[in-house]
Design an enzyme around this catalytic site. Structure first.
Site, PDB file in Angstrom:
ATOM      1  N   ASP A  97     -36.143 -25.090   8.960  1.00 33.84           N
ATOM      2  CA  ASP A  97     -37.148 -24.922  10.311  1.00 33.84           C
ATOM      3  C   ASP A  97     -36.943 -23.608  10.878  1.00 33.84           C
ATOM      4  OD1 ASP A  97     -34.414 -25.213  11.289  1.00 33.84           O
ATOM      5  OD2 ASP A  97     -34.687 -27.249  12.010  1.00 33.84           O
ATOM      6  N   GLU A 119     -35.231 -29.930   2.826  1.00 35.02           N
ATOM      7  CA  GLU A 119     -35.057 -30.369   4.322  1.00 35.02           C
ATOM      8  C   GLU A 119     -36.334 -30.788   5.099  1.00 35.02           C
ATOM      9  OE1 GLU A 119     -30.959 -29.264   6.217  1.00 35.02           O
ATOM     10  OE2 GLU A 119     -32.274 -29.029   7.619  1.00 35.02           O
ATOM     11  N   GLU A 133     -37.975 -24.574  16.326  1.00 34.64           N
ATOM     12  CA  GLU A 133     -37.477 -25.191  15.090  1.00 34.64           C
ATOM     13  C   GLU A 133     -38.590 -26.485  14.878  1.00 34.64           C
ATOM     14  OE1 GLU A 133     -35.243 -24.515  17.010  1.00 34.64           O
ATOM     15  OE2 GLU A 133     -33.922 -23.006  16.097  1.00 34.64           O
ATOM     16  N   HIS A 207     -25.143 -22.535  19.743  1.00 38.50           N
ATOM     17  CA  HIS A 207     -26.111 -21.282  19.741  1.00 38.50           C
ATOM     18  C   HIS A 207     -27.727 -21.451  19.888  1.00 38.50           C
ATOM     19  CE1 HIS A 207     -28.334 -22.375  15.880  1.00 38.50           C
ATOM     20  NE2 HIS A 207     -27.074 -23.051  15.821  1.00 38.50           N
ATOM     21  N   ARG A 209     -31.603 -21.976  20.853  1.00 36.12           N
ATOM     22  CA  ARG A 209     -32.371 -21.129  21.863  1.00 36.12           C
ATOM     23  C   ARG A 209     -32.501 -21.933  23.048  1.00 36.12           C
ATOM     24  NH1 ARG A 209     -33.738 -17.453  18.045  1.00 36.12           N
ATOM     25  NH2 ARG A 209     -34.746 -15.459  18.406  1.00 36.12           N
ATOM     26  N   HIS A 240     -21.327 -17.214  17.557  1.00 35.58           N
ATOM     27  CA  HIS A 240     -22.662 -16.724  16.806  1.00 35.58           C
ATOM     28  C   HIS A 240     -22.708 -15.437  17.332  1.00 35.58           C
ATOM     29  CE1 HIS A 240     -26.888 -16.312  15.952  1.00 35.58           C
ATOM     30  NE2 HIS A 240     -26.915 -17.595  15.155  1.00 35.58           N
TER      31      HIS A 240
HETATM   32  C1  UD1 Z   1     -31.700 -18.676  13.960  1.00 26.99           C
HETATM   33  C2  UD1 Z   1     -32.807 -19.617  13.822  1.00 26.99           C
HETATM   34  C3  UD1 Z   1     -32.158 -21.033  14.084  1.00 26.99           C
HETATM   35  C4  UD1 Z   1     -31.052 -21.796  13.240  1.00 26.99           C
HETATM   36  C5  UD1 Z   1     -30.017 -20.195  13.492  1.00 26.99           C
HETATM   37  C6  UD1 Z   1     -28.809 -20.385  12.642  1.00 26.99           C
HETATM   38  C7  UD1 Z   1     -35.004 -18.852  14.443  1.00 26.99           C
HETATM   39  C8  UD1 Z   1     -36.013 -18.932  15.361  1.00 26.99           C
HETATM   40  N1  UD1 Z   1     -33.753 -19.470  14.893  1.00 26.99           N
HETATM   41  O1  UD1 Z   1     -31.299 -18.594  15.531  1.00 26.99           O
HETATM   42  O2  UD1 Z   1     -33.193 -22.179  13.790  1.00 26.99           O
HETATM   43  O3  UD1 Z   1     -30.422 -22.513  13.896  1.00 26.99           O
HETATM   44  O4  UD1 Z   1     -30.576 -19.013  13.122  1.00 26.99           O
HETATM   45  O5  UD1 Z   1     -27.768 -19.515  13.025  1.00 26.99           O
HETATM   46  O6  UD1 Z   1     -35.262 -18.911  13.104  1.00 26.99           O
HETATM   47  N2  UD1 Z   1     -27.266 -11.772  14.599  1.00 26.99           N
HETATM   48  C9  UD1 Z   1     -26.475 -10.648  14.295  1.00 26.99           C
HETATM   49  N3  UD1 Z   1     -25.979 -10.917  13.078  1.00 26.99           N
HETATM   50  C10 UD1 Z   1     -26.500 -11.930  12.155  1.00 26.99           C
HETATM   51  C11 UD1 Z   1     -27.130 -13.051  12.841  1.00 26.99           C
HETATM   52  C12 UD1 Z   1     -27.519 -12.806  13.974  1.00 26.99           C
HETATM   53  O7  UD1 Z   1     -26.281  -9.452  14.952  1.00 26.99           O
HETATM   54  O8  UD1 Z   1     -25.857 -12.060  11.208  1.00 26.99           O
HETATM   55  C13 UD1 Z   1     -27.810 -11.435  16.186  1.00 26.99           C
HETATM   56  C14 UD1 Z   1     -28.929 -10.462  16.383  1.00 26.99           C
HETATM   57  O9  UD1 Z   1     -28.604  -9.717  17.261  1.00 26.99           O
HETATM   58  C15 UD1 Z   1     -30.183 -11.317  16.379  1.00 26.99           C
HETATM   59  C16 UD1 Z   1     -29.551 -12.505  17.169  1.00 26.99           C
HETATM   60  O10 UD1 Z   1     -28.242 -12.715  16.530  1.00 26.99           O
HETATM   61  O11 UD1 Z   1     -31.133 -10.589  17.126  1.00 26.99           O
HETATM   62  C17 UD1 Z   1     -30.295 -13.599  17.140  1.00 26.99           C
HETATM   63  O12 UD1 Z   1     -30.831 -14.172  15.603  1.00 26.99           O
HETATM   64  P1  UD1 Z   1     -32.005 -15.141  15.393  1.00 26.99           P
HETATM   65  O13 UD1 Z   1     -32.075 -15.286  13.851  1.00 26.99           O
HETATM   66  O14 UD1 Z   1     -33.022 -14.455  16.271  1.00 26.99           O
HETATM   67  O15 UD1 Z   1     -31.732 -16.389  16.228  1.00 26.99           O
HETATM   68  P2  UD1 Z   1     -30.408 -17.500  16.014  1.00 26.99           P
HETATM   69  O16 UD1 Z   1     -30.193 -18.007  17.311  1.00 26.99           O
HETATM   70  O17 UD1 Z   1     -29.510 -16.938  15.150  1.00 26.99           O
HETATM   71  N1  UDP Z   2     -20.784 -22.246   9.961  1.00 29.05           N
HETATM   72  C1  UDP Z   2     -20.174 -20.973   9.275  1.00 29.05           C
HETATM   73  N2  UDP Z   2     -19.198 -20.158  10.121  1.00 29.05           N
HETATM   74  C2  UDP Z   2     -19.286 -20.294  11.595  1.00 29.05           C
HETATM   75  C3  UDP Z   2     -20.162 -21.238  12.059  1.00 29.05           C
HETATM   76  C4  UDP Z   2     -20.955 -22.162  11.334  1.00 29.05           C
HETATM   77  O1  UDP Z   2     -20.190 -20.894   8.066  1.00 29.05           O
HETATM   78  O2  UDP Z   2     -18.853 -19.708  12.102  1.00 29.05           O
HETATM   79  C5  UDP Z   2     -21.716 -22.950   9.139  1.00 29.05           C
HETATM   80  C6  UDP Z   2     -21.752 -24.368   9.269  1.00 29.05           C
HETATM   81  O3  UDP Z   2     -20.578 -24.940   8.519  1.00 29.05           O
HETATM   82  C7  UDP Z   2     -22.923 -24.984   8.852  1.00 29.05           C
HETATM   83  C8  UDP Z   2     -23.775 -23.604   9.250  1.00 29.05           C
HETATM   84  O4  UDP Z   2     -23.157 -22.525   9.344  1.00 29.05           O
HETATM   85  O5  UDP Z   2     -22.930 -24.939   7.452  1.00 29.05           O
HETATM   86  C9  UDP Z   2     -24.494 -24.161  10.298  1.00 29.05           C
HETATM   87  O6  UDP Z   2     -25.139 -23.041  10.805  1.00 29.05           O
HETATM   88  P1  UDP Z   2     -25.502 -22.889  12.479  1.00 29.05           P
HETATM   89  O7  UDP Z   2     -24.958 -23.569  13.325  1.00 29.05           O
HETATM   90  O8  UDP Z   2     -25.793 -21.235  12.796  1.00 29.05           O
HETATM   91  O9  UDP Z   2     -27.178 -23.147  12.409  1.00 29.05           O
HETATM   92  P2  UDP Z   2     -27.766 -24.648  12.154  1.00 29.05           P
HETATM   93  O10 UDP Z   2     -27.395 -25.526  11.377  1.00 29.05           O
HETATM   94  O11 UDP Z   2     -27.895 -25.198  13.750  1.00 29.05           O
HETATM   95  O12 UDP Z   2     -29.452 -24.498  11.980  1.00 29.05           O
END
Ligand code: UD1
Ligand code: UDP
Length: 380
Positions: A97, A119, A133, A207, A209, A240
């Site tokens: 999602d 999923e 999502e 984490h 939004r 995160h």
């Molecule tokens: C995204 C997904 C969310 C999912 C989550 C898993 C969307 C809209 N959201 O949210 O559904 O649950 O991932 O973690 O698709 N960043 C880094 N390095 C990384 C990852 C993220 O620096 O490896 C920082 C960046 O500044 C980025 C910010 O995190 O702009 C947010 O990342 P983004 O993918 O937009 O949103 P998530 O909250 O991670």
């Molecule tokens: N996870 C990880 N390292 C972390 C935090 C989470 O590997 O520091 C793993 C966790 O075990 C799960 C997945 O990341 O498999 C969940 O990701 P996240 O919480 O970012 O996203 P969501 O599941 O809410 O979409």
């Protein structure tokens, strides 16, 4: 001629849940299994690719600091155009999602490439929660030809919505992924030291939004209160990399005794951390699926959940995002052994470790390479 299946993903959880499927497809003679990363996440995605020893065939590398939903969507859509034109896959697979999921599917739809949605069918029926999502996965259901629903309830949602295409109940691929990550002898310095000192360790992640701002502040204040009032409790929070989350965590939980804000850990460390903790507090989707199979109680830091199966089984409770209720449920788990024992039981409503096999069988069936439709994970 092999069937060319391109898996498109870009965030940490998608990679964890797609890795075993990409491998399952690559191991079968009928398929050419390609991996297209959007790079919506960078470090957190690369870490998963490394652990599961996956190589990307394409990488759009779209991540920007404080990226917006529009930038993720448009950069993915434009980047996919060239790849779909040159590669001409027979099927694309997207997962879950995220904005990568939605934009990846939309790009495939524009190129009339059939879409398999892994999923599929999770719903809250509240379009702003989880945001964005719920809308992403609903829109993908309208585009997909193959819907891989983890549970019967997920499949029922899709049937109620009269989605077009084939629905399979497969179990969740995260349970497949866990077969290779959890080990009793996995070295984990921090939690092992804390436990040796007699501490009960809570693993926290947060984490989403829709929790930015006041809900996240309430959650962190409640966690601080639980630690302050229980001298034998410690919290490990792999924070995160989102700047919005890191600022809030540092402000409300930084510098506090027995609260460890650490960088994201790799997926093996995370699964083993959960396997050894006392309980989990989280707004993550994936953790709600993983912790129950490890016998760990979970307090879900959200107003609703699209994963009701473990709530029904009694191992997960919806704690919401209000300070008083989170503190109340945290105290109950910490102070009432009966309440803890009632939740600390291993249940596996999300899968049996064979989801990827069912999905690959279903794809073979769809392309006429196998006579029988695969058996569902749950009847229904
Ligand atoms: C995204 C997904 C969310 C999912 C989550 C898993 C969307 C809209 N959201 O949210 O559904 O649950 O991932 O973690 O698709 N960043 C880094 N390095 C990384 C990852 C993220 O620096 O490896 C920082 C960046 O500044 C980025 C910010 O995190 O702009 C947010 O990342 P983004 O993918 O937009 O949103 P998530 O909250 O991670
Ligand atoms: N996870 C990880 N390292 C972390 C935090 C989470 O590997 O520091 C793993 C966790 O075990 C799960 C997945 O990341 O498999 C969940 O990701 P996240 O919480 O970012 O996203 P969501 O599941 O809410 O979409």
């Amino acid at each position: 001629m092999k069937i060319k299946v391109m898996s498109v993903f870009g965030t940490r959880p998608e990679a964890i849940k797609m890795a075993p499927l990409v491998k399952e497809l690559a191991d079968r003679p009928h398929f050419e299994s390609l991996c297209c990363l959007t790079g919506q996440h960078r470090q957190m995605l690369d870490s998963v690719m490394e652990i599961f020893k996956l190589e990307a065939d394409h990488d759009l590398n779209i991540m920007q600091k404080q990226q917006t939903l529009s930038s993720i969507t448009t950069r993915t859509l434009l980047g996919m155009e060239e790849i779909l034109t040159s590669q001409k896959p027979d099927l694309i697979l997207v997962h879950g999602d995220t904005s990568t999921t939605f934009a990846g599917a939309l790009a495939a739809f524009y190129h009339k490439v059939p879409i398999g949605h892994v999923e599929a069918g999770l719903r809250t029926y509240d379009k702003y929660s989880p945001y964005p999502e719920e809308m992403n996965r609903t829109l993908v259901s309208d585009m997909a030809a193959l819907h891989f629903a983890p549970t019967r309830a997920n499949a029922d949602n899709l049937r109620k919505e009269h989605v077009q295409g084939e629905i399979f109940i497969t179990g969740n691929t995260v349970i497949d992924a866990m077969k290779t990550t959890v080990r009793d002898d996995y070295p984990l310095e921090l939690i092992d030291r804390l436990k040796a000192e007699g501490k009960r360790v809570i693993v926290l992640t947060c984490h989403r939004r829709e929790n930015y701002g006041e809900p996240m502040e309430n959650i962190f204040r409640a966690v601080a209160e639980l630690v302050q009032t229980h001298e034998d409790v410690a919290v490990i929070y792999p924070v995160h990399l989102s700047p919005a989350v890191r600022e809030c965590a540092a402000k409300f939980l930084g510098g506090r005794e027995r609260i460890f804000l650490i960088d994201p850990v790799d997926v093996e460390q995370m699964h083993n951390l959960m396997a050894r903790c006392h309980f989990v507090m989280t707004d993550s989707g994936g953790l709600q699926e993983e912790a129950p199979s490890l016998g760990k109680p979970v307090l879900v830091l959200r107003r609703e959940t699209e994963r009701p199966e473990a709530v029904e089984a009694g191992t997960v409770k919806l704690a919401g995002v209000e300070y008083n209720e989170i503190v109340r449920l945290g105290n109950e788990l910490l102070d009432e052994p009966c309440a803890y024992e009632a939740m600390a039981k291993a249940v596996n409503p999300y899968g049996d470790g064979n989801a990827c096999k069912r999905i690959a069988d279903a794809i073979e069936w769809y392309f006429g390479l196998r006579k029988d439709r695969p058996e569902n994970f749950q009847k229904g």
